[in-house]
Write a protein that holds these residues in place. Structure first.
Motif, short mmCIF file in Angstrom:
data_model
loop_
_atom_site.label_atom_id
_atom_site.label_comp_id
_atom_site.label_asym_id
_atom_site.label_seq_id
_atom_site.Cartn_x
_atom_site.Cartn_y
_atom_site.Cartn_z
N SER A 1 15.08 7.45 -9.54
CA SER A 1 13.66 7.77 -9.44
C SER A 1 13.24 8.87 -10.40
CB SER A 1 13.34 8.20 -8.01
OG SER A 1 12.11 8.88 -7.96
N GLU B 1 -1.98 -4.64 -5.05
CA GLU B 1 -0.80 -3.79 -5.22
C GLU B 1 -1.13 -2.33 -4.93
OE1 GLU B 1 0.56 -4.31 -9.19
OE2 GLU B 1 0.18 -6.47 -9.16
N LYS B 2 -2.22 -1.89 -5.53
CA LYS B 2 -2.64 -0.50 -5.36
C LYS B 2 -2.84 -0.18 -3.89
CE LYS B 2 -3.57 1.97 -9.21
NZ LYS B 2 -3.53 3.41 -9.45
N VAL C 1 -1.57 -1.47 -1.16
CA VAL C 1 -0.32 -1.32 -0.43
C VAL C 1 0.26 0.07 -0.67
CG1 VAL C 1 2.05 -2.13 -0.25
CG2 VAL C 1 0.19 -3.78 -0.52
N GLU C 2 0.26 0.44 -1.91
CA GLU C 2 0.77 1.76 -2.31
C GLU C 2 0.00 2.87 -1.61
OE1 GLU C 2 0.91 3.62 -6.60
OE2 GLU C 2 1.28 1.47 -6.69
N LEU C 3 -1.32 2.77 -1.70
CA LEU C 3 -2.16 3.83 -1.14
C LEU C 3 -2.05 3.89 0.38
CD1 LEU C 3 -5.26 3.28 -3.45
CD2 LEU C 3 -3.83 5.32 -3.37
N LYS C 4 -1.92 2.72 1.02
CA LYS C 4 -1.79 2.72 2.47
C LYS C 4 -0.49 3.41 2.89
CE LYS C 4 -3.15 -1.19 4.72
NZ LYS C 4 -3.45 -2.66 4.86
N ASN C 5 0.57 3.17 2.14
CA ASN C 5 1.81 3.86 2.44
C ASN C 5 1.62 5.37 2.32
OD1 ASN C 5 3.66 1.86 3.09
ND2 ASN C 5 3.95 1.31 0.94
N GLU C 6 0.92 5.75 1.29
CA GLU C 6 0.65 7.17 1.07
C GLU C 6 -0.11 7.75 2.27
OE1 GLU C 6 1.68 8.91 -1.41
OE2 GLU C 6 0.56 10.78 -1.20
N GLN D 1 -3.15 2.39 -16.50
CA GLN D 1 -3.47 2.16 -15.10
C GLN D 1 -4.65 1.23 -14.93
OE1 GLN D 1 -3.74 5.65 -12.66
NE2 GLN D 1 -2.04 6.67 -13.67
N GLN E 1 -5.22 -6.07 -9.38
CA GLN E 1 -4.51 -4.80 -9.26
C GLN E 1 -4.68 -4.23 -7.87
OE1 GLN E 1 -6.91 -2.58 -11.88
NE2 GLN E 1 -5.82 -3.18 -13.73
#
Lengths: 128, 128, 128, 128
Positions: C8, D85-86, D88-93, D62, D82
């Motif tokens: 990472s 994908e974004k 999913v990423e943001l929800k994890n955050e 980006q 996009q």
DNA sequence: GTGGTCTAGACCACC
DNA sequence: GTGGTCTAGACCACA
């Protein structure tokens, strides 16, 4: 090790990207193998370190290598997901160039040969 | 008539070159046919005349068109000599891209198909 | 015990901080419980002891753990004061990321769900 | 116009990326609107042009902006692809930060409020 | 020692 | 004028 044409219109960093990508897909550089350090390659090619780094960064964006601070840059394993997108792109490219080549006289057997020549490169039989 | 992407990273003049070249090799523009004048094309595409001029100059340099002062620009007949050089160049290109595509999963039958798809374009059966 | 990704971009010590913090807030590590010693953790993860040390120092700075010379590192009790400051900080973070997520299509019900998913983690019902 | 902290650990170019991204998602900068030129922004912020360019390049990668040689940099239309994908990423955050915030005392109603505060930002009601 | 960031200043390509 | 590339040389963060 690399063939750089400093006079070319193509940016040096881009030439580096292409060169290194070829080494990776031809199997000369294996997965997780370490690339030359930014500074050493810079010295070897008498190119500014920033330029080398720019090339490495670009390769990282493309998913071909990964970089670890303080350790170095390494060949990335291929993901398979990227492949689908890449393939579509590359097939379009082949289609386009082939059309032009046919216009200039390419025959089907010529074309067929090229596939196997390309395959040889991957197996590393065509050392360069 | 042309598909220009003003947002693309590619210079506009280069997009023009590619577009016109495609029209020529696909047979839409025949040998000795006259291309639109710089001024008219400039107006039609709302692109700077210099840019059109630049594209025509590039095509002339590549031997795809010839220009007659005061008359206009015309599609050049293809000479056998050009073909040989071009073909070598294009075959190298195909070999290179194909190697990368195989690396990303291209099969022989995929590859074979591409030849016929490319051929269709030349006959003008493919709209794009 | 820990999920370290040596590849990472994130520094290893920072990954350690995040990992340990998660263990604390999820209740796996209780208040005043002793953390593994630098040396043992270093051996277990095959990571440089300095790196472990750095992570512990960072956690200490953040008030998540306290260290006793010659004894080891221990999970700190949380003070009400810290919470207030931290909460403000974290709420700003949530607001920011949420704005971006809404921009990319997050709905209110999506958002609401996330709260309960987050709560599950705290109760230790979520494996990760 | 921007809030840069030259002393921060965060690279300047990254701060720029965040700042500009906020301007875009908050609607201050509309689609296809032109960003300040590299040189002018460089002068305005007394930051090296290369650093500005680095930020713009990052935003381009980006998909937030596009750049045209000789013209300038412009806000890109959002693609929708996009977004998945974004998101999913943001929800994890969000899930992650929320867990930490709950640990520090966040209530459900606090949380709920944040959604609407974030939404306001998007409408540009919160000017800063 | 390694990668990453930043500055200052130069030159090129495009429009 | 605009963005894009390159160099030279400095300093920081990481392991």
């Amino acid at each position: 090790m690399f063939q750089l044409d400093l006079k070319s219109r193509k940016p040096i960093y881009e030439q580096l990207v292409v060169n290194i990508k070829e080494l990776i897909i031809s199997g000369v550089l294996k997965t997780d193998e370490r690339l030359p350090s930014v500074r050493s390659l810079s010295g070897e090619l008498t190119v500014n370190p920033n330029t080398i780094q720019r090339a490495y960064r670009e390769l990282e964006y493309q998913g071909m290598i990964y970089s670890i601070k303080g350790k170095g840059n390494f060949v990335a394993p291929i993901s398979g997901q990227q492949n689908v997108e890449k393939l579509v792109e590359l097939k379009n490219e082949i289609r386009k160039v082939t059309a032009e080549a046919i216009f200039h006289g390419l025959t089907h057997s010529d074309y067929d040969l090229l596939y196997f020549e390309a395959k040889k490169v991957l197996k590393g039989e065509g050392s360069e």
